[in-house]
Scaffold this motif. Structure first.
Motif, short mmCIF file in Angstrom:
data_model
loop_
_atom_site.label_atom_id
_atom_site.label_comp_id
_atom_site.label_asym_id
_atom_site.label_seq_id
_atom_site.Cartn_x
_atom_site.Cartn_y
_atom_site.Cartn_z
N GLN A 212 0.87 -1.17 0.00
CA GLN A 212 0.00 0.00 0.00
C GLN A 212 0.91 1.23 0.00
O GLN A 212 1.83 1.32 0.80
CB GLN A 212 -0.91 0.01 1.23
CG GLN A 212 -1.90 -1.14 1.27
CD GLN A 212 -2.74 -1.11 2.54
OE1 GLN A 212 -2.21 -0.95 3.63
NE2 GLN A 212 -4.04 -1.29 2.39
N VAL A 213 0.64 2.17 -0.90
CA VAL A 213 1.51 3.32 -1.11
C VAL A 213 0.83 4.57 -0.56
O VAL A 213 -0.37 4.77 -0.76
CB VAL A 213 1.84 3.50 -2.60
CG1 VAL A 213 2.84 4.63 -2.81
CG2 VAL A 213 2.38 2.20 -3.20
N SER A 214 1.60 5.42 0.08
CA SER A 214 1.06 6.66 0.64
C SER A 214 0.59 7.60 -0.47
O SER A 214 1.30 7.82 -1.46
CB SER A 214 2.13 7.35 1.47
OG SER A 214 1.66 8.58 1.97
N ILE A 215 -0.63 8.15 -0.30
CA ILE A 215 -1.17 9.14 -1.23
C ILE A 215 -0.92 10.52 -0.63
O ILE A 215 -1.38 10.82 0.48
CB ILE A 215 -2.68 8.93 -1.43
CG1 ILE A 215 -2.98 7.51 -1.90
CG2 ILE A 215 -3.23 9.95 -2.44
CD1 ILE A 215 -4.45 7.14 -1.83
N LYS A 216 -0.20 11.35 -1.36
CA LYS A 216 0.12 12.68 -0.86
C LYS A 216 -0.22 13.73 -1.92
O LYS A 216 -0.47 13.41 -3.08
CB LYS A 216 1.60 12.77 -0.48
CG LYS A 216 1.95 11.89 0.71
CD LYS A 216 3.39 12.06 1.14
CE LYS A 216 3.68 11.18 2.37
NZ LYS A 216 5.10 11.24 2.77
N SER A 217 -0.24 14.97 -1.48
CA SER A 217 -0.41 16.07 -2.43
C SER A 217 0.51 17.21 -2.04
O SER A 217 0.91 17.33 -0.88
CB SER A 217 -1.86 16.56 -2.47
OG SER A 217 -2.15 17.36 -1.33
N GLY A 234 -1.40 -3.32 -3.86
CA GLY A 234 -1.04 -3.75 -5.20
C GLY A 234 -1.62 -2.91 -6.32
O GLY A 234 -1.36 -3.20 -7.50
N SER A 235 -2.38 -1.86 -6.03
CA SER A 235 -2.97 -1.00 -7.07
C SER A 235 -2.21 0.31 -7.18
O SER A 235 -1.65 0.79 -6.19
CB SER A 235 -4.44 -0.73 -6.76
OG SER A 235 -5.20 -1.92 -6.77
N GLN A 236 -2.19 0.88 -8.38
CA GLN A 236 -1.39 2.09 -8.57
C GLN A 236 -2.07 3.17 -9.38
O GLN A 236 -1.44 4.19 -9.70
CB GLN A 236 -0.06 1.72 -9.23
CG GLN A 236 -0.18 0.95 -10.53
CD GLN A 236 1.18 0.55 -11.08
OE1 GLN A 236 2.19 1.20 -10.83
NE2 GLN A 236 1.21 -0.52 -11.86
N ASP A 237 -3.35 2.99 -9.75
CA ASP A 237 -4.07 4.00 -10.53
C ASP A 237 -5.20 4.57 -9.70
O ASP A 237 -6.06 3.82 -9.22
CB ASP A 237 -4.63 3.39 -11.82
CG ASP A 237 -3.53 2.88 -12.73
OD1 ASP A 237 -2.69 3.70 -13.14
OD2 ASP A 237 -3.50 1.67 -13.01
N LEU A 238 -5.23 5.88 -9.55
CA LEU A 238 -6.33 6.52 -8.83
C LEU A 238 -6.82 7.73 -9.61
O LEU A 238 -6.11 8.29 -10.44
CB LEU A 238 -5.91 6.92 -7.42
CG LEU A 238 -4.75 7.90 -7.20
CD1 LEU A 238 -5.16 9.35 -7.45
CD2 LEU A 238 -4.21 7.76 -5.79
N ILE A 239 -8.08 8.12 -9.35
CA ILE A 239 -8.62 9.36 -9.89
C ILE A 239 -9.44 10.05 -8.80
O ILE A 239 -9.89 9.42 -7.84
CB ILE A 239 -9.52 9.14 -11.13
CG1 ILE A 239 -10.74 8.27 -10.79
CG2 ILE A 239 -8.73 8.58 -12.29
CD1 ILE A 239 -11.80 8.25 -11.87
N TRP A 240 -9.59 11.36 -8.96
CA TRP A 240 -10.50 12.14 -8.13
C TRP A 240 -11.86 12.20 -8.82
O TRP A 240 -11.93 12.39 -10.03
CB TRP A 240 -9.98 13.56 -7.97
CG TRP A 240 -8.69 13.70 -7.23
CD1 TRP A 240 -7.43 13.76 -7.78
CD2 TRP A 240 -8.53 13.80 -5.81
NE1 TRP A 240 -6.50 13.90 -6.78
CE2 TRP A 240 -7.13 13.93 -5.57
CE3 TRP A 240 -9.42 13.79 -4.73
CZ2 TRP A 240 -6.62 14.05 -4.29
CZ3 TRP A 240 -8.89 13.92 -3.46
CH2 TRP A 240 -7.52 14.04 -3.23
N ILE A 241 -12.94 12.04 -8.06
CA ILE A 241 -14.25 12.29 -8.63
C ILE A 241 -14.83 13.62 -8.12
O ILE A 241 -15.79 14.13 -8.67
CB ILE A 241 -15.25 11.14 -8.36
CG1 ILE A 241 -15.43 10.89 -6.86
CG2 ILE A 241 -14.78 9.88 -9.08
CD1 ILE A 241 -16.58 9.94 -6.56
N ASP A 242 -14.25 14.14 -7.07
CA ASP A 242 -14.47 15.51 -6.61
C ASP A 242 -13.33 15.84 -5.66
O ASP A 242 -12.37 15.07 -5.54
CB ASP A 242 -15.87 15.70 -5.97
CG ASP A 242 -16.07 14.90 -4.69
OD1 ASP A 242 -15.07 14.40 -4.12
OD2 ASP A 242 -17.22 14.78 -4.24
N LYS A 243 -13.42 16.95 -4.97
CA LYS A 243 -12.33 17.40 -4.12
C LYS A 243 -12.01 16.44 -2.98
O LYS A 243 -10.87 16.37 -2.52
CB LYS A 243 -12.68 18.78 -3.56
CG LYS A 243 -11.66 19.38 -2.63
CD LYS A 243 -12.12 20.74 -2.13
CE LYS A 243 -11.15 21.32 -1.12
NZ LYS A 243 -11.60 22.65 -0.62
#
Length: 297
Positions: A212-217, A234-243
């Motif tokens: 699991q990888v840390s999500i940062k901004s 094991g997943s590496q693709d993410l998207i935002w659907i809103d803020k």
């Protein structure tokens, strides 16, 4: 040839070979209802949007009815394709036998479709394709090899391949800010903010199902960082659907997470006898549709 030059040549060749060796994949689409944290997937509506033995991948909505993606022809060359949900038509936005285009997206000024281009000599840089059909333009001649990117304030935040991979932001000519090293392949602007989100591979949680990888901004106005928990194992693709809400997938199942929560919640599983493993996704709140990539079995 020096060690550093040899390494750069090797890395550039490696990423080109990886891009050209992509698995056969198709775009699928599923209807949604509700918005933000109340979104639902109407899984019974899921169906292929493309259906070819070649590579169709990396979708992005550019307005309320049109989608762009990267598609390979029978010779393995990749072009930018536009699909209209209004007309049901596919249109080539590029047709370049001497180079391949990946990761198409709309620029902030809405005058160009940007793309990562593997050029005839193997360089991999960010180019702009004018919507009105004029000749494409190289944007950053000195930033390569670019893998993934997104836009803020008409400038690109880019994943640059190396040892390690790094995230940079091109504030101006000769002013390239290095944001982070050892990042994952998701680089996504957080809607209605000055933030670019990325995966920080320096901060991992190991599980039996994968890391699991840390999500940062990073806020590109203030240079402050924020953390939003961890990816699915094991997943590496993410998207935002809103803020405040992120989507990821694992296998054929789609999950949602509020930035304030640690847990990912399932939105449903896509049943298919021909396709598996959802990767990249694109969401249109206007159309109430989620487009996603699945590999052919």
């Amino acid at each position: 040839m020096s060690k550093n030059i040899a390494l750069l040549v090797f890395l550039s060749l490696a990423i080109c070979q990886t891009l050209h060796a992509q698995a056969a994949s198709d775009l699928w689409v599923v209807d949604t209802e509700g918005k933000g944290g109340k979104i639902k997937l109407l899984t019974s509506t899921a169906k292929p949007l493309t259906n070819r033995p070649e590579y169709d991948n990396q979708p992005n909505f550019i307005n309320d009815s049109e989608l762009v993606f990267s598609a390979a022809d029978q010779n393995g060359n990749h072009d930018i394709i536009l699909y209209s949900f209004r007309t049901g038509n596919f249109t080539n936005l590029s047709k370049t036998p001497d180079r391949s285009e990946y990761s198409p997206n709309l620029t902030d000024c809405k005058q160009y479709i940007s793309a990562v281009v593997v050029e005839p000599d193997g360089k991999q840089r960010l180019w702009l394709y004018p919507i009105i059909g004029e000749a494409p333009e190289l944007l950053y001649d000195d930033i390569a090899p670019v893998g993934y990117y997104d836009w803020y304030d008409n400038k690109a935040a880019m994943f640059v391949l190396g040892e390690p991979n790094k995230l940079v932001y091109a504030r101006g000519k000769g002013n390239v800010q290095e944001i982070s090293k050892n990042i994952g392949r998701s680089v996504k602007k957080r809607p209605n903010t000055s933030e670019i989100a990325y995966l920080d591979r320096n901060d991992l949680k190991s599980t039996s199902e994968g890391d699991q990888v840390s999500i940062k901004s990073i806020n590109l106005k203030t240079n402050t960082t924020e953390s939003f928990g961890y990816t699915l194992s094991g997943s590496q693709d993410l998207i935002w659907i809103d803020k405040n809400h992120l989507l990821m997938a694992k296998g054929n199942e789609v999950f949602i997470k509020n930035v304030r929560d640690s847990d990912w919640l399932s939105l449903g599983k896509i049943e298919s006898s021909t396709h598996q493993n959802i990767t990249r996704m694109a969401y249109s709140p206007e159309l109430n549709k989620l487009v996603f990539v699945m590999n052919r079995k």
